[in-house]
Design an enzyme around this catalytic site. Structure first.
Site, PDB file in Angstrom:
ATOM      1  N   ARG A   1     -18.958  -0.296  11.890  1.00 16.43           N
ATOM      2  CA  ARG A   1     -17.681  -0.164  12.608  1.00 16.43           C
ATOM      3  C   ARG A   1     -17.905  -0.445  14.101  1.00 16.43           C
ATOM      4  O   ARG A   1     -17.846   0.434  14.938  1.00 16.43           O
ATOM      5  CB  ARG A   1     -17.053   1.196  12.350  1.00 16.43           C
ATOM      6  CG  ARG A   1     -16.302   1.217  11.021  1.00 16.43           C
ATOM      7  CD  ARG A   1     -15.373   2.403  10.868  1.00 16.43           C
ATOM      8  NE  ARG A   1     -14.404   2.158   9.787  1.00 16.43           N
ATOM      9  CZ  ARG A   1     -13.609   3.086   9.295  1.00 16.43           C
ATOM     10  NH1 ARG A   1     -13.623   4.308   9.756  1.00 16.43           N
ATOM     11  NH2 ARG A   1     -12.760   2.782   8.328  1.00 16.43           N
TER      12      ARG A   1
ATOM     13  N   GLN B   1     -14.425  -5.868  13.662  1.00 12.18           N
ATOM     14  CA  GLN B   1     -13.101  -5.377  13.235  1.00 12.18           C
ATOM     15  C   GLN B   1     -12.395  -6.332  12.290  1.00 12.18           C
ATOM     16  O   GLN B   1     -11.710  -5.924  11.371  1.00 12.18           O
ATOM     17  CB  GLN B   1     -12.224  -5.109  14.459  1.00 12.18           C
ATOM     18  CG  GLN B   1     -12.441  -3.706  14.993  1.00 12.18           C
ATOM     19  CD  GLN B   1     -11.638  -3.408  16.238  1.00 12.18           C
ATOM     20  OE1 GLN B   1     -10.857  -4.237  16.688  1.00 12.18           O
ATOM     21  NE2 GLN B   1     -11.855  -2.246  16.795  1.00 12.18           N
TER      22      GLN B   1
ATOM     23  N   ASP C   1     -13.299  -5.646   8.724  1.00  9.84           N
ATOM     24  CA  ASP C   1     -13.165  -4.270   8.253  1.00  9.84           C
ATOM     25  C   ASP C   1     -12.175  -4.212   7.077  1.00  9.84           C
ATOM     26  O   ASP C   1     -11.003  -3.900   7.228  1.00  9.84           O
ATOM     27  CB  ASP C   1     -12.697  -3.383   9.417  1.00  9.84           C
ATOM     28  CG  ASP C   1     -12.715  -1.895   9.065  1.00  9.84           C
ATOM     29  OD1 ASP C   1     -12.926  -1.574   7.881  1.00  9.84           O
ATOM     30  OD2 ASP C   1     -12.508  -1.073   9.967  1.00  9.84           O
TER      31      ASP C   1
ATOM     32  N   SER D   1     -10.512  -0.668   6.344  1.00 10.08           N
ATOM     33  CA  SER D   1      -9.324  -0.312   7.128  1.00 10.08           C
ATOM     34  C   SER D   1      -8.119  -1.119   6.679  1.00 10.08           C
ATOM     35  O   SER D   1      -7.006  -0.590   6.577  1.00 10.08           O
ATOM     36  CB  SER D   1      -9.568  -0.549   8.630  1.00 10.08           C
ATOM     37  OG  SER D   1     -10.508   0.374   9.084  1.00 10.08           O
TER      38      SER D   1
ATOM     39  N   TYR E   1     -16.696   9.640  13.707  1.00 11.12           N
ATOM     40  CA  TYR E   1     -16.312  10.083  12.364  1.00 11.12           C
ATOM     41  C   TYR E   1     -16.211  11.598  12.328  1.00 11.12           C
ATOM     42  O   TYR E   1     -16.829  12.286  13.145  1.00 11.12           O
ATOM     43  CB  TYR E   1     -17.367   9.647  11.336  1.00 11.12           C
ATOM     44  CG  TYR E   1     -17.286   8.191  10.970  1.00 11.12           C
ATOM     45  CD1 TYR E   1     -16.235   7.722  10.191  1.00 11.12           C
ATOM     46  CD2 TYR E   1     -18.244   7.289  11.412  1.00 11.12           C
ATOM     47  CE1 TYR E   1     -16.145   6.394   9.859  1.00 11.12           C
ATOM     48  CE2 TYR E   1     -18.162   5.948  11.083  1.00 11.12           C
ATOM     49  CZ  TYR E   1     -17.111   5.510  10.306  1.00 11.12           C
ATOM     50  OH  TYR E   1     -17.021   4.190   9.977  1.00 11.12           O
TER      51      TYR E   1
HETATM   52  P1  NAD Z   1     -10.708   7.232   7.630  1.00  9.11           P
HETATM   53  O1  NAD Z   1     -12.172   7.541   7.788  1.00  9.11           O
HETATM   54  O2  NAD Z   1     -10.047   6.329   8.602  1.00  9.11           O
HETATM   55  O3  NAD Z   1      -9.847   8.612   7.627  1.00  9.11           O
HETATM   56  C1  NAD Z   1     -10.258   9.771   6.994  1.00  9.11           C
HETATM   57  C2  NAD Z   1      -9.792  10.921   7.888  1.00  9.11           C
HETATM   58  O4  NAD Z   1     -10.074  12.153   7.246  1.00  9.11           O
HETATM   59  C3  NAD Z   1     -10.493  10.930   9.247  1.00  9.11           C
HETATM   60  O5  NAD Z   1      -9.540  10.865  10.280  1.00  9.11           O
HETATM   61  C4  NAD Z   1     -11.239  12.261   9.241  1.00  9.11           C
HETATM   62  O6  NAD Z   1     -11.314  12.843  10.516  1.00  9.11           O
HETATM   63  C5  NAD Z   1     -10.399  13.065   8.273  1.00  9.11           C
HETATM   64  N1  NAD Z   1     -11.120  14.223   7.738  1.00  9.11           N
HETATM   65  C6  NAD Z   1     -12.385  14.287   7.257  1.00  9.11           C
HETATM   66  N2  NAD Z   1     -12.667  15.536   6.868  1.00  9.11           N
HETATM   67  C7  NAD Z   1     -11.566  16.277   7.098  1.00  9.11           C
HETATM   68  C8  NAD Z   1     -11.248  17.632   6.891  1.00  9.11           C
HETATM   69  N3  NAD Z   1     -12.150  18.476   6.373  1.00  9.11           N
HETATM   70  N4  NAD Z   1     -10.014  18.049   7.237  1.00  9.11           N
HETATM   71  C9  NAD Z   1      -9.106  17.185   7.777  1.00  9.11           C
HETATM   72  N5  NAD Z   1      -9.342  15.898   7.993  1.00  9.11           N
HETATM   73  C10 NAD Z   1     -10.572  15.448   7.656  1.00  9.11           C
HETATM   74  O7  NAD Z   1     -10.505   6.746   6.164  1.00  9.11           O
HETATM   75  P2  NAD Z   1      -9.273   5.924   5.589  1.00  9.11           P
HETATM   76  O8  NAD Z   1      -9.640   4.502   5.664  1.00  9.11           O
HETATM   77  O9  NAD Z   1      -8.012   6.395   6.203  1.00  9.11           O
HETATM   78  O10 NAD Z   1      -9.314   6.363   4.079  1.00  9.11           O
HETATM   79  C11 NAD Z   1      -8.894   7.674   3.721  1.00  9.11           C
HETATM   80  C12 NAD Z   1      -9.092   7.923   2.242  1.00  9.11           C
HETATM   81  O11 NAD Z   1      -8.282   7.058   1.471  1.00  9.11           O
HETATM   82  C13 NAD Z   1     -10.519   7.673   1.756  1.00  9.11           C
HETATM   83  O12 NAD Z   1     -10.791   8.667   0.776  1.00  9.11           O
HETATM   84  C14 NAD Z   1     -10.456   6.329   1.118  1.00  9.11           C
HETATM   85  O13 NAD Z   1     -11.458   6.146   0.154  1.00  9.11           O
HETATM   86  C15 NAD Z   1      -9.097   6.446   0.503  1.00  9.11           C
HETATM   87  N6  NAD Z   1      -8.481   5.200   0.095  1.00  9.11           N
HETATM   88  C16 NAD Z   1      -7.821   5.269  -1.075  1.00  9.11           C
HETATM   89  C17 NAD Z   1      -7.183   4.168  -1.568  1.00  9.11           C
HETATM   90  C18 NAD Z   1      -6.437   4.306  -2.847  1.00  9.11           C
HETATM   91  O14 NAD Z   1      -5.856   3.350  -3.334  1.00  9.11           O
HETATM   92  N7  NAD Z   1      -6.427   5.494  -3.405  1.00  9.11           N
HETATM   93  C19 NAD Z   1      -7.237   2.948  -0.870  1.00  9.11           C
HETATM   94  C20 NAD Z   1      -7.887   2.904   0.354  1.00  9.11           C
HETATM   95  C21 NAD Z   1      -8.520   4.069   0.843  1.00  9.11           C
END
Ligand code: NAD
Length: 393
Positions: A123, A128, A131, A134, A230
């Site tokens: 990252r 970017q 990515d 994202s 992170y």
């Molecule tokens: P990201 O890293 O940008 O965001 C994750 C957020 O969770 C971060 O802001 C982090 O600070 C927060 N976080 C971590 N631990 C925490 C806690 N204990 N309490 C509160 N907040 C907390 O990740 P992203 O790209 O936004 O992805 C988020 C999730 O969505 C991931 O699990 C990813 O695998 C998933 N995702 C799912 C799909 C789907 O189709 N289901 C598709 C893409 C991404």
């Protein structure tokens, strides 16, 4: 001989996206790169074979030729069988879920294939454009809010009608990273009253700037973020404290969308059954972290679970529900990565390149990625750097 890019058809498990769109093909062929596409590869993203042919690709009936290209671009991980067709010295580019598929990674290394996992792209600012996580999280966050609006038995917006005034739905978004922020802005546009929560102090401003209310919990915010920006993984005890404090907000919401994750770790458990039982009948939970174990105790990946009157959904491939734009964004990522692995139109896999090096899970017969090496029980690599300390997908 011109570099050849292969684009296979990947429709297993309901996949609808394609790794390269006809527009992408046009841009690559203009650079003298050949593209071979398996028939039907883009059809579920509404790109017919004819569109690929007019963009300059060869629609190749023989799947082995597509998989035998110099670089094969994939949008979803592939099984051992398909991987066996990959060319030694060639590269595979895309979402590979390397740790989960450590066995496939080992056989790719043994066969001299370079596996470039978009999940492992560093990252850094320069990367970017590459990515993919994202880009796909943006799609997932949007689709999560739409899905929630569809499954919620209430309107999202306030309505003042002759039949009375309808109060807006209350949406809580837990985890305000890429997916969470997109879910917040989409739910806001649909008229819901939205609350956002994240453990990282830096996320507060972003939540507020989208017009959502901020949920603030007194849980170790000072240690919540790593130097790399992170979230830091919370201990089981901290997670329990967080869940208890979050419970009142969850109980009052009509919709909860959870996206909390620390890369490479199991998703923090933030909603337990007891809290679900406190929610109103008809409430909906959409857990985007289902694949990493879920933020909610009741979540089952790709299943609909009912706890009392509450619906819990754990969709794992929401980007596949918006295949046109998801493929368009993914194709741009693929093209950007191809500029790194073939800057002059010829394959040149430079492990010193700060984008290619960290994302090459296998290269020159070796598994380079720390997480995959650990999953395979391998020790320190000989010669090349260990990659992907934080990446677990
Ligand atoms: P990201 O890293 O940008 O965001 C994750 C957020 O969770 C971060 O802001 C982090 O600070 C927060 N976080 C971590 N631990 C925490 C806690 N204990 N309490 C509160 N907040 C907390 O990740 P992203 O790209 O936004 O992805 C988020 C999730 O969505 C991931 O699990 C990813 O695998 C998933 N995702 C799912 C799909 C789907 O189709 N289901 C598709 C893409 C991404």
């Amino acid at each position: 001989m011109a570099l050849t890019i292969g684009v296979p058809k990947q429709d297993a498990g309901g996949e609808t996206r394609v790794a390269l769109t006809p527009d992408g093909v046009k841009r690559l062929t203009a650079r003298g790169i050949r593209v071979v596409v398996e028939p039907g590869a883009g059809v579920r993203a509404f790109h017919a074979d004819e569109a690929y042919a007019s963009a300059g690709a060869k629609v190749e009936r023989d799947a082995a030729t597509v998989w035998g290209a110099d670089v094969v671009c994939v949008v979803a991980p592939v099984e051992e069988g398909a991987a066996a067709g990959l060319k030694s010295g060639g590269a595979r580019n895309g979402m590979l879920r390397p740790v989960e598929r450590a066995g496939v990674m080992r056989s790719l290394a043994e066969r001299g294939v370079t596996a470039i996992a978009f999940e492992a792209v560093a990252r850094i600012t320069r990367a970017q454009r590459m990515d993919a996580l994202s880009a796909m999280s943006t799609v997932a966050g949007y689709r999560a809010a739409i899905l929630a609006a569809q499954r919620c038995p209430k309107f999202f917006p306030m309505m003042m009608t002759a039949a009375g005034t309808i109060t807006p739905a209350r949406v809580l978004v837990v985890g305000a990273g890429v997916a969470g922020l997109t879910a917040i802005s989409t739910a806001r546009r649909l008229g819901a009253v939205v609350e956002g929560y994240d453990i990282r102090p830096a996320a507060k401003q972003e939540v507020l700037s989208l017009g959502a209310r901020l949920v603030e919990l007194p849980v170790a915010p000072a240690q919540a973020e790593t130097a790399g920006g992170y979230a830091r993984e919370q201990s089981a005890e901290q997670q329990r404290a967080q869940a208890a404090l979050l419970a009142d907000h969850v109980a009052q919401a009509d919709v909860v969308i959870t996206t909390a994750l620390v890369p490479g770790r199991r998703a923090p458990r933030l909603i337990d059954r007891g809290t679900l039982e406190r929610m109103r009948q008809g409430s909906v939970v959409i857990d985007l972290a289902a694949e990493a174990g879920g933020n909610c105790e009741a979540t089952r990946a790709d299943e609909e679970v009912r706890v009392g009157g509450v619906l819990v959904l754990g969709p794992t491939n929401l980007p596949a529900q918006a295949p046109v734009h998801a493929s368009q964004m993914y194709s741009k990522v693929v093209e950007a990565m191809l500029e790194e692995v073939a800057p002059k139109g010829e394959l040149s896999l430079d492990m010193g390149n700060d984008v290619v090096g960290p994302s090459a899970v296998t290269h020159a017969g070796e598994v380079r990625h720390a997480g995959v090496r650990a999953a395979l029980g391998l020790g320190e690599p000989v010669g090349s750097a260990v990659q992907g300390e934080e990446m677990g997908a």
